[in-house]
Design a protein around this motif. Structure first.
Motif: not given
Length: 123
Positions: A3-10, A115-123
């Motif tokens: 599992a890549l990534g995080k559990k909380t994103w903002v 079109l706007l795109t960005t990675i969300a903030y992860s905690e």
């Protein structure tokens, strides 16, 4: 696959324009949370929407199946309440397992789409 990534994103910046131009649904102004689940297990995801002038709304519950991606349009969120158009908002995304979240907006209020795109903030 692990599992890549995080559990909380903002996503601190959200806004769905009230109207758009062009063919629908492809050119409907919208916001999208693109959620990638690389693990071998389904991700149970909850979204909470925050506003500047009223209480938060949520959770909106979705499942992202194992080793899949889900492009979740905020325009399509209806339960517990539709996300209002023409209103500033923010979103907290919490997942049962790590995932990756990218935020995208299509603003089609004029013929020259943005079109706007960005990675969300992860905690």
């Amino acid at each position: 696959m692990r599992a890549l990534g995080k559990k909380t994103w903002v996503i601190a910046e959200g806004y769905i324009p009230e109207y758009g131009t062009g063919k629908e649904p492809e050119f409907t102004s919208h916001e999208t949370a693109c959620i990638l689940n690389t693990s071998n297990e389904d991700a149970k995801v909850e979204l909470t929407i925050y506003f500047s002038d009223k209480d938060p709304v949520g959770p909106y519950k979705v499942t992202v199946e194992a080793q899949r991606t889900k492009h979740l349009r905020f325009n399509d969120l209806k339960d517990p309440a539709p996300v209002p158009l023409g209103t500033d908002y923010a979103c907290v995304i919490e997942s049962s397992i790590p995932v990756v979240v990218q935020h995208t907006r299509l603003d089609s209020r004029q013929a020259e789409n943005a079109l706007l795109t960005t990675i969300a903030y992860s905690e």
